[in-house]
Motif scaffolding. Structure first.
Motif, short mmCIF file in Angstrom:
data_model
loop_
_atom_site.label_atom_id
_atom_site.label_comp_id
_atom_site.label_asym_id
_atom_site.label_seq_id
_atom_site.Cartn_x
_atom_site.Cartn_y
_atom_site.Cartn_z
N SER A 114 0.87 -1.12 0.01
CA SER A 114 0.11 0.24 0.07
C SER A 114 0.84 1.17 0.09
O SER A 114 0.60 2.32 -0.71
CB SER A 114 -0.99 -0.13 1.22
N ARG A 115 2.02 1.22 0.88
CA ARG A 115 2.83 2.12 0.85
C ARG A 115 3.63 2.34 -0.69
O ARG A 115 3.79 3.53 -1.09
CB ARG A 115 3.79 2.15 2.04
N LEU A 116 4.13 1.56 -1.01
CA LEU A 116 4.75 1.48 -2.20
C LEU A 116 3.87 1.90 -3.47
O LEU A 116 4.34 2.67 -4.23
CB LEU A 116 5.00 0.12 -2.75
N GLU A 117 2.53 1.50 -3.31
CA GLU A 117 1.52 1.94 -4.48
C GLU A 117 1.54 3.33 -4.23
O GLU A 117 1.08 4.09 -5.38
CB GLU A 117 0.14 1.50 -4.13
N THR A 118 1.37 3.87 -3.28
CA THR A 118 1.19 5.36 -2.85
C THR A 118 2.50 6.11 -3.35
O THR A 118 2.27 7.08 -4.12
CB THR A 118 0.97 5.77 -1.29
N ASN A 119 3.62 5.73 -3.03
CA ASN A 119 4.94 6.16 -3.63
C ASN A 119 4.94 6.04 -5.00
O ASN A 119 5.56 6.95 -5.62
CB ASN A 119 6.03 5.41 -2.92
N MET A 120 4.52 5.00 -5.92
CA MET A 120 4.64 4.96 -7.19
C MET A 120 3.60 5.98 -7.66
O MET A 120 4.00 6.54 -8.90
CB MET A 120 4.04 3.49 -7.68
N SER A 121 2.57 6.02 -7.16
CA SER A 121 1.53 6.95 -7.58
C SER A 121 2.37 8.47 -7.52
O SER A 121 2.12 9.27 -8.65
CB SER A 121 0.39 7.18 -6.70
N ASP A 122 2.88 8.81 -6.43
CA ASP A 122 3.67 10.10 -6.52
C ASP A 122 4.87 10.23 -7.52
O ASP A 122 4.92 11.22 -8.03
CB ASP A 122 4.37 10.43 -4.94
N ILE A 123 5.48 9.07 -7.42
CA ILE A 123 6.54 8.93 -8.64
C ILE A 123 5.93 9.31 -10.09
O ILE A 123 6.34 10.13 -10.80
CB ILE A 123 7.42 7.78 -8.60
N ASN A 124 4.92 8.61 -10.36
CA ASN A 124 4.29 8.68 -11.50
C ASN A 124 3.73 10.47 -11.87
O ASN A 124 3.84 10.78 -13.00
CB ASN A 124 2.98 7.90 -11.98
N ASP A 125 3.27 10.81 -10.88
CA ASP A 125 2.48 12.19 -10.74
C ASP A 125 3.84 13.03 -11.12
O ASP A 125 3.75 13.84 -11.97
CB ASP A 125 2.03 12.62 -9.61
N ARG A 126 4.95 12.70 -10.50
CA ARG A 126 6.32 13.62 -10.59
C ARG A 126 6.57 13.54 -12.07
O ARG A 126 7.14 14.35 -12.65
CB ARG A 126 7.21 13.27 -9.68
N LEU A 127 6.54 12.22 -12.57
CA LEU A 127 7.36 12.19 -13.76
C LEU A 127 6.45 12.73 -14.81
O LEU A 127 6.83 13.28 -15.82
CB LEU A 127 7.16 10.46 -14.21
N HIS A 128 5.01 12.72 -14.80
CA HIS A 128 4.08 13.47 -15.73
C HIS A 128 4.38 14.90 -15.85
O HIS A 128 4.58 15.62 -16.43
CB HIS A 128 2.49 13.12 -15.49
N SER A 129 4.78 15.26 -14.40
CA SER A 129 4.97 16.61 -14.40
C SER A 129 6.35 17.16 -15.15
O SER A 129 6.25 18.04 -15.73
CB SER A 129 5.16 17.07 -12.97
N LEU A 130 7.20 16.21 -14.96
CA LEU A 130 8.44 16.36 -15.54
C LEU A 130 8.52 16.32 -17.10
O LEU A 130 9.01 17.19 -17.85
CB LEU A 130 9.52 15.36 -15.12
N GLU A 131 7.75 15.31 -17.35
CA GLU A 131 7.34 15.41 -18.97
C GLU A 131 6.87 16.43 -19.42
O GLU A 131 7.08 16.96 -20.70
CB GLU A 131 6.49 14.05 -19.15
N ASN A 132 6.00 17.13 -18.74
CA ASN A 132 5.26 18.34 -19.13
C ASN A 132 6.12 19.36 -19.35
O ASN A 132 6.15 20.54 -20.03
CB ASN A 132 3.99 18.83 -18.24
#
Length: 455
Positions: A218-236
């Motif tokens: 559950s913690r890992l899923e939360t962290n992955m979601s945060d990482i994906n959000d950051r990656l999308h932010s970086l991609e933009n």
């Protein structure tokens, strides 16, 4: 007879109780075997002991049947003996009566009888004596038969005693084996209980670990979601400047003359590997189509031409989506280079080259011809792209892509067909890869290259 019946009754009772104990132990043994636990005892040994008990039970059953048969025989022979005894008693009574008659006759002979009377009495006496002799012979025969029968009964009694002794020994062995089995069962039950307790403890540990893993996931899923959000932010935020080969050469002028495969970013985000011509006319050309032999089939579907196919360093089509992306914002020059099987080379350049999006069916806009092989694209200006599975040409009632065995910006149908079938030298065929000339209309070409450069 009473003694024999008592023995048989004891044997049968012993057999019944032994069979009952065996069945109880067999049920317990079957339960033990089904549990799959041995704990120090070999399973084959236990199975062997079960088989041994089965053999003993079978022997007891057979011997019991034998005893029952012998008992019936003895009862029949006893009845016969009783009947013979009654016969002897009857004959003894008859003999006694005859003896009394003889005695009376003897008493009469003591008197002084006449000669005739004495002769008659003597005849009667002789008849009685012969009768007595015959009766004595019969009694002797009956006595002999009775003795033989008594011997047989004694022999059968001896056999019964032997069988009883054997059954007693077997019962003792079964009792010993039953004790051993009971010890083994107790030991196996203890082992089974211990194993069950260990399994229950392991289950508790697993549940505890699963809870920990679930919490971690559950913690890992939360962290992955945060990482994906950051990656999308970086991609933009991240924008790549190498849109095409001319951008690469402009930022890296030292690679001029170094043709090869490079990575570009047509939409400034997603990458694409392409072949860059860094030599011709100053370099910076992005190759969108390349054909050097017949190892790659260009008779493809709409989806394949949309996404691209082939090897960037060999035969390939870059993809209609990429061509549209490269030509929609920048003004691109198109250069077509051809070579015949006879070794002749030629080119055609167009100062304007634009390909629309998929909604427009990748509509072609081309103009500003210059070269030495003739303008064979102007005929296709404004045409939509067609493939065998999607007919967008200007010919009514026919599909040029199917007729020409390829895909292109067909009008009705073509004057150039650079995605046609690779056929080889000395071939003049409408289905071939060709650029129609003034003399030889459909001469098959050896190589074809289409490349663009921004101005």
């Amino acid at each position: 007879m009473v003694f024999i019946r008592s023995i048989l009754t004891c044997v049968l009772l012993f057999h019944a109780f032994s069979a009952r104990g065996f069945l109880l132990n067999t049920n317990t043994s079957n339960h033990l075997l089904s549990s799959g636990q041995t704990s120090g005892y070999d399973a084959n040994t236990i199975i062997y002991l079960f088989k041994k008990i089965d053999d003993l039970q079978l022997q007891i059953h057979q011997q019991s049947k034998t005893l029952e048969a012998q008992n019936k025989t003895m009862e029949a022979q006893s009845k016969t003996l009783e009947a013979q005894n009654k016969t002897i008693e009857a004959q003894s009574i008859t003999l006694e009566a005859q003896t009394n008659v003889i005695q009376e006759l003897l008493n009469i002979t003591k008197q002084e009888p006449s000669a005739v009377s004495l002769s008659n009495d003597l005849s009667i006496l002789q008849m009685y004596v012969r009768g007595i002799i015959d009766e004595h012979q019969r009694l002797s025969n009956v006595s002999n038969a009775t003795n033989v029968l008594a011997l047989r009964i004694n022999s059968m009694a001896s056999s019964v005693r032997l069988i009883t002794s054997s059954l007693t020994d077997q019962g003792n062995r079964m009792n010993i084996m039953d004790g051993e089995f009971q010890q083994q069962i107790n030991s196996l039950n203890k082992s089974l209980i211990s194993a069950v307790n260990r399994v229950l403890q392991d289950e508790k540990d697993i549940f505890s670990n699963c809870s920990s893993v679930s919490s971690f996931l559950s913690r890992l899923e939360t962290n992955m979601s945060d990482i994906n959000d950051r990656l999308h932010s970086l991609e933009n935020k991240v924008i790549f400047d190498d849109v095409d080969c001319s951008d690469i050469l402009r930022r890296n002028p030292y690679i001029k003359g170094q043709d090869g495969v490079y990575t570009i970013y047509p939409d400034r985000i997603r990458n694409r590997t392409v072949y860059c011509d860094m030599t011709t006319e100053g370099g910076g050309w992005t190759v969108i189509q390349n054909r050097i032999d017949g190892s790659t089939d260009f008779y493809r579907t709409w989806k394949e031409y949309k996404e691209g196919f082939g090897n960037s360093s060999h035969n390939y089509w870059i993809g209609n989506d990429v061509i549209h992306q490269l030509t929609k914002e920048k003004n691109q020059v198109l250069r077509v280079e051809l070579q015949s099987f006879s070794g002749e080379r030629g080119y055609a350049e167009y100062s304007t080259f634009i390909v629309g999006d998929e909604q427009s069916k990748y509509k072609l806009t081309v103009a500003g011809y210059e070269g030495n092989i003739g303008d064979r694209l102007n005929y296709h200006n404004g045409s939509k792209f067609s493939t065998p599975d999607q007919d967008n040409d200007g010919a009514s009632g026919s599909n040029c892509a199917q007729q020409c065995n390829c895909a292109w910006w067909y009008n009705s149908c073509y004057e150039s067909n650079l995605n046609g079938k690779y056929m080889g030298p000395n071939v003049n065929d409408p289905m071939s890869m060709n650029w129609r000339g003034p003399i030889v209309n459909y001469e098959s070409l050896k190589t074809s290259r289409m490349m663009i450069r921004s101005t």
